[in-house]
Write a protein that holds these residues in place. Structure first.
Motif, mmCIF file in Angstrom:
data_model
loop_
_atom_site.group_PDB
_atom_site.id
_atom_site.type_symbol
_atom_site.label_atom_id
_atom_site.label_comp_id
_atom_site.label_asym_id
_atom_site.label_seq_id
_atom_site.Cartn_x
_atom_site.Cartn_y
_atom_site.Cartn_z
ATOM 1 N N GLU A 46 -5.056 2.631 -10.644
ATOM 2 C CA GLU A 46 -4.564 2.797 -9.269
ATOM 3 C C GLU A 46 -5.595 2.232 -8.313
ATOM 4 O O GLU A 46 -6.797 2.498 -8.439
ATOM 5 N N ILE A 88 -1.019 1.704 -5.056
ATOM 6 C CA ILE A 88 -0.111 1.281 -6.122
ATOM 7 C C ILE A 88 -0.789 1.415 -7.478
ATOM 8 O O ILE A 88 -2.011 1.296 -7.598
ATOM 9 N N GLU A 118 3.880 -3.651 -10.689
ATOM 10 C CA GLU A 118 3.720 -2.324 -10.110
ATOM 11 C C GLU A 118 4.437 -1.284 -10.969
ATOM 12 O O GLU A 118 5.585 -1.460 -11.359
ATOM 13 N N SER A 175 4.763 5.719 -9.370
ATOM 14 C CA SER A 175 3.608 6.491 -8.900
ATOM 15 C C SER A 175 3.185 7.585 -9.869
ATOM 16 O O SER A 175 2.067 8.097 -9.784
#
Length: 818
Positions: A49, A88, A141, A144
């Motif tokens: 991250e 991200i 990506e 989360s």
């Protein structure tokens, strides 16, 4: 069909390696054409991250990122990706990691580097750098909630394998992951995960009015309304991954759900935007002139060439039945209310329609092979559950199910004789082996009598119609690799051709000996050729021509040969002699169906030839002459020898009206020979007219059997006759008169050996007394007379000559030349 191994093992997980699993499927008839890893090999890449991203002081396009990979310290990594930003989660290659091999085939190892004076302790990766996609526009990506520090291979399940099956048309039940799993369970004995379809809570009894007008098109139509869905959500990553590994790109959440269930269960379905449907739906055959803009952007026009099924609302056609939905009722980001449809379309009603419109779809591929007419409700429940899970909102309302069954197919029992199975398979099989194999495949087998097994195939097995189908299933379960290798035993008896027949190969040899070269052409030709060259105004039209101009079946070989001639003349060929043996096609209702015929169609074989240019190859011995009618007539006579054909003036659509003859053999017309018609010569732009022939092959193949005759013991007598006849009298008429005039069977032969015509007179010039008139000709004929039993007497010879002369006078108005 392509799918990931992990999805298959979710339903059936035998204790086999990937290669063993592939071999097991292949040997059962489900050929595994390819085994490909989901991603190339790489190591040391983990989920990270970005905690901080600042501009590089000496580079506009670089950022200095602080990356958390779950370790005690943040990693300082310089990155040039445009989407590198705080918050991200992305794939991070740590120091020592190895990226997939590059163009040189060697893996790329990550080391501590320095970019514009700033040290970098790793690399942030795009999907292309991982080898899992072609997207190199930015970093890959992750959601989360991706666990920090987890190996990316484990997180994305990249150690998976893609299976690509090459399925035959009778294995339509394996066009889904669950279908393959069902086969695998039967093959290995591993447990098959049962499916469950919990019913959704129904909030209303609303139903969309649906009318099934064409029951020969649609046997069952099920659907339900779902209101207040959220179509602006993203499709879950797990579903996107599975679709991508099946070769399907993501479109939108609702379309992705429909495609997912199709790959999972083999059931193509369609989701309509309910608010775009006018009134209700009508399932019917399309009407000529109707058009439909499809989801792929193509607009199709329905014609009368092939019957096409459609789903229409009160205003227009909305969908191509069993193939593709229409653009007018397609779901979009603004869709709020939907109608989920799952139907059973008869395979014959869908087959060939996609090819007619020059595209193919996964749905059409499945429906034209056969889709289970049962479980439409259960599959809609599965789609509904996924819609509620992915696109559901607190206000989502599920309506009651609508299920119409106007014409459900009825399965018929098929019987298997164990003795017959053993004979076909080529090894001994027991009754119990057959029962176990069939029941293991989900084919309920019962014992009808000793040695006879009866099976009523389940609805997902459209291919079980014959005893041989059941034998094939038994052989698959035994395993093709377990079948013994035995040489066939059978009596060998030569097939001897009758003495009065010659082979087509012999005809080819004869024509090649005459200087012709064989050509092989398509059996379908331009419709114009049929109408004008062959005079056929009722040509057989093709349902699916390979090219628009090759739209009908030929009834003559001449058009094909003329095309070959034109091709060669355009390339400066000076002399062309070609032939073809081929089949021609006619409509004929008297023809019945058999092993060698098709009902309503007559398909005889013919032989045709064409000569163009010089009569002989270039040589010094004599002057060059152009090929003419008599050259090709001689070739036809040589081809038919020893039979003696008769040539009579005739007309043919492709031939010159005054230079065409029909060919008769034993009084039956077997073909034509003649010069190309001037209008066709002009249209094809030919320097000279080619000469052509076309004959019935059966007549050419027939030949006379030699009959023994003793050599005549007595010498033959020759006599000559010179007669004057009108110019219009033909050679055939003269010879017939001679044959009729000589009685007693003593005429062995008659041959014309001289023709004299008077010199054309100039204007005002008069003919000499006793000379021939301008419309007359003099013919000299040699008669050969003889008899086997005894020598001819002078009286008999004189009688024969007088009879010949009298017959010539009577039949052709001849007079003796003075």
């Amino acid at each position: 069909m392509q799918f990931p191994e992990s999805w298959l093992r979710e339903y059936c997980n035998p204790n086999l390696t990937t290669q063993q699993l592939a071999d097991t499927l292949t040997m059962a008839g489900l050929e595994v054409e390819e085994l490909d890893p989901v991603a190339p090999p790489f190591t040391g890449i983990v989920v990270g991250e970005i905690k901080e991203a600042v501009q590089h002081p000496d580079a506009d396009r670089l950022r200095i990122c602080q990356v958390d990979v779950g370790g005690p310290e943040l990693l300082n990594i310089v990155c040039g990706a445009p989407n590198a930003r705080v918050g991200i989660r992305i794939p991070c290659a740590t120091v020592g990691a190895e990226l997939p091999p590059g163009e040189d085939g060697k893996p790329f190892k990550i080391k501590i580097g320095k970019l514009r004076g700033v040290q970098s302790f790793g690399m942030l990766c795009s999907a292309k750098e991982l080898g899992i996609d072609e997207d190199a526009s930015g970093l890959l990506e992750f959601p989360s909630d991706a666990p920090l520090g987890q190996d990316v291979r484990e997180y994305l399940n990249l150690d998976d394998t893609l299976f690509t099956l090459k399925l035959t048309p009778n294995l339509a039940h394996c066009l889904s992951v669950y279908g393959v799993a069902r086969e695998l369970s039967a093959l290995t004995g591993a447990a098959l995960k049962p499916l469950s379809f919990p019913a959704a809570a129904v909030a209303s009894q609303d139903k969309l009015p649906v009318k099934i007008e064409a029951t020969d098109l649609c046997g069952r139509f099920s659907g339900r309304i779902v209101r207040n869905v959220n179509t602006q959500v993203k499709t879950p990553q797990w579903m996107l991954d599975r679709l991508a590994r099946c070769g399907q790109r993501s479109v939108s959440p609702l379309v992705d759900i429909s495609n997912y269930v199709m790959f999972e269960l083999g059931r193509p379905s369609h989701i309509f935007d309910l608010d775009k449907i006018s009134g209700g739906l009508n399932v019917r055959w399309g009407k000529q002139g109707e058009s439909l803009k499809l989801l792929n952007g193509n607009t199709i026009q329905i014609d009368d060439f092939i019957q096409v099924g459609v789903i229409a609302d009160d205003k227009e056609v909305e969908s191509l039945a069993g193939i593709m939905g229409g653009d007018a009722t397609a779901v979009s980001d603004d869709t709020k209310n939907i109608y989920i449809e799952a139907a059973f379309w008869f395979p014959k009603a869908v087959a060939g329609r996609s090819r007619h419109f020059n595209f193919s779809t996964d749905a059409g591929h499945r429906f034209e092979r056969g889709v289970d007419p049962e479980f439409t409700i259960e599959h809609i429940e599965r789609i509904t559950a996924l819609v509620l899970e992915i696109c559901g909102t607190p206000d989502t309302q599920v309506a009651a199910m609508d299920d119409q069954k106007p014409n459900m197919p009825q399965p018929k029992p098929v019987q298997l004789r164990v003795a017959r199975a053993a004979k076909v398979i080529g090894m001994a099989v027991t009754q119990q082996q057959c029962l176990d194999a069939l029941n293991g495949l989900g084919l309920p087998a019962t014992l009808a009598s000793e040695g006879v097994i009866s099976v009523t195939a389940p609805t997902f097995r459209f291919d079980i119609n014959l005893e041989e189908d059941l034998i094939e299933e038994v052989a698959r379960m035994i395993g093709y690799e377990n079948l013994p290798t035995t040489k066939p035993l059978a009596p060998i008896s030569p097939k001897l051709r009758a003495e009065n027949q010659r082979s087509p190969f012999g005809v080819r040899h004869e024509l090649a000996g005459l200087g012709y070269q064989e050509t092989i052409n398509f059996s379908f030709v331009e419709e114009k050729w049929e109408q004008e060259l062959a005079g056929n105004h009722h040509a057989i039209k093709l349902l699916n021509p390979i090219a628009s101009h090759l739209s009908v079946m030929r009834s003559s070989l001449l058009g094909s040969l003329l095309q070959v001639l034109k091709f060669n003349v355009d390339r400066k060929a000076q002399r062309v002699r070609v032939f073809e043996l081929g089949r021609v096609f006619f409509k004929d209702e008297s023809v019945v169906e058999s092993d060698t015929t098709v009902k309503g169609f007559y398909q005889p074989m013919r032989v045709a030839g064409l000569a163009y240019g010089a009569a002989d190859q270039l040589q010094w011995g004599r002057a060059e002459t152009k090929v003419d009618f008599y050259d090709v007539k001689g070739d036809v006579e040589a081809l038919l020898a020893p039979a003696k054909p008769v040539f009579e003036p005739a007309e043919h659509p492709a031939m010159h009206p005054g230079r065409c003859a029909r060919v008769l053999l034993d009084g039956k017309v077997i073909g034509f020979v003649g010069e190309l018609h001037p209008k066709w010569r002009q249209e094809w732009d030919l320097a000279q007219a080619p000469v052509m022939f076309e004959l019935e092959l059966d007549a050419v193949l027939a030949r006379q059997v030699p009959v023994f005759k003793p050599v005549a013991k007595h010498q033959a007598v020759e006599r000559d006759i010179a007669v004057v006849v009108k110019e219009a009298v033909t050679h055939a008429q003269v010879m017939e008169a001679v044959q009729q005039g000589v009685q007693g069977g003593i005429l062995r032969s008659a041959a014309l050996f001289d023709v004299f015509r008077p010199k054309k007179l100039k204007a005002g010039e008069e003919a000499a007394p006793g000379s021939l008139a301008q419309d007359e000709k003099s013919l000299a004929i040699r008669l050969t007379l003889g008899r086997d039993e005894a020598a001819l007497t002078d009286v008999e010879i004189d009688a024969a000559m007088q009879g010949a002369i009298a017959s010539l006078v009577e039949r052709v108005a001849a007079r003796l030349r003075g």
